[in-house]
Design an enzyme around this catalytic site. Structure first.
Site, PDB file in Angstrom:
ATOM      1  N   HIS A   1       0.835  -1.207   0.000  1.00  0.00           N
ATOM      2  CA  HIS A   1       0.000   0.000   0.000  1.00  0.00           C
ATOM      3  C   HIS A   1       0.870   1.258   0.000  1.00  0.00           C
ATOM      4  CE1 HIS A   1      -2.976  -2.838   1.979  1.00  0.00           C
ATOM      5  NE2 HIS A   1      -3.717  -2.317   1.027  1.00  0.00           N
TER       6      HIS A   1
ATOM      7  N   GLN B   1     -18.854  -4.825  -1.423  1.00  0.00           N
ATOM      8  CA  GLN B   1     -18.046  -5.678  -2.286  1.00  0.00           C
ATOM      9  C   GLN B   1     -17.755  -7.043  -1.668  1.00  0.00           C
ATOM     10  OE1 GLN B   1     -14.792  -2.663  -2.148  1.00  0.00           O
ATOM     11  NE2 GLN B   1     -13.414  -4.439  -2.122  1.00  0.00           N
TER      12      GLN B   1
END
Length: 285
Positions: A37, A61
């Site tokens: 990240h 999701q």
């Protein structure tokens, strides 16, 4: 680094930057950050004056039998990493802030690209991704948004969404960050026990071997898929799919396709891992 929890706070900060003529980069995440990240944040920082990072575990999701409830929430540790990385703004909204009317009746759905790979067995997953990313784009108003190439299908879908909905956002794909043994970095790696963690690098090792087979002239793609699926299953994985796909359409590749992606999703114990490698076939027999 500033921290915002509401849409109005983010818009106020970003409007100020835009008035100063500053460019804004954006990295959307679900938190539990790792060095992969942070590499996305640094990519955004190299391209823009200010970088916003969102941390939001998006319920729409996740499927009914997936790991929404056990997905790690590590906001304080994540914020410390972002301070060290040099992010300018952390946006950490509640579910109610992103879905203020409760259950959505308005969805963003990219047809076609979501029918293959992860989309084939995760109904509604990419609709949840595209809807929340479109919301975040509307909130943050970035000039550039950075996503990891590990999620190849997600990146392709978000690029198509952004182009078709005319978002003034440049979508940048950043190379997959890997551990020393080749395992793609992922928040879900933390779910692996010691024995599973030792097996996990076999995914990338087999992808590399399969890519080498194609580069050396193998063109029976369905046979290759079956053979390498069996290898991983025998090693202890439960393969969801292993597909040689056209890199543009994501449909199963034909023999005369030249731009390919080899993508895999497999469970190791209860943990679902994904990875991919891309290649361009120069001399197609």
């Amino acid at each position: 680094m500033q921290t915002a929890h509401t849409v109005s706070q983010v818009r106020e900060v970003v409007r100020g930057w835009h008035r100063e003529g500053l460019s804004v980069g954006f990295v959307p995440t679900m938190g539990n950050l790792h060095s992969g990240h942070i590499s996305l944040v640094r990519e955004a920082m190299a391209r823009c004056d200010k970088v916003v990072v969102s941390i939001f575990v998006n319920p729409t999701q996740f499927g009914p039998n997936e790991d929404f409830d056990r997905y790690p929430r590590t906001l304080d540790a994540d914020a410390a990493q972002l301070v060290d990385a040099g992010a300018a703004l952390l946006f950490a909204p509640s579910v109610e802030e992103i879905y203020p009317l409760g259950q959505n009746q308005t969805w963003v759905d990219v047809e076609g690209l979501g029918d293959y790979l992860c989309g084939a067995n995760r109904e509604g997953h990419f609709r949840g991704v595209t809807t929340v990313v479109s919301k975040l784009f509307n909130i943050v108003q970035p000039d550039v948004a950075v996503f990891g190439e590990k999620d190849f299908q997600q990146l392709a879908i978000l690029r198509r969404m952004s182009e078709e909905l005319l978002f003034p956002v440049k979508i940048v794909g950043a190379p997959t960050s890997r551990e020393d043994d080749g395992l793609a970095k992922s928040s879900r790696n933390g779910f692996l026990d010691e024995s599973e963690r030792k097996l996990a690098p076999l995914i990338y090792a087999n992808l590399q071997k399969l890519r080498s087979d194609i580069e050396q002239g193998a063109r029976d793609f369905r046979n290759l898929e079956q053979r390498y699926t069996e290898r991983l299953n025998t090693a202890g994985f439960q393969v969801d799919y292993l597909t040689i796909a056209n890199a543009s359409s994501l449909a199963p590749a034909a023999k005369n396709d030249t731009d390919l992606v080899v993508a895999v999703a497999a469970k190791l114990g209860k943990t679902r891992l994904i990875d991919n490698v891309s290649l361009a076939v120069v001399d197609n027999p």
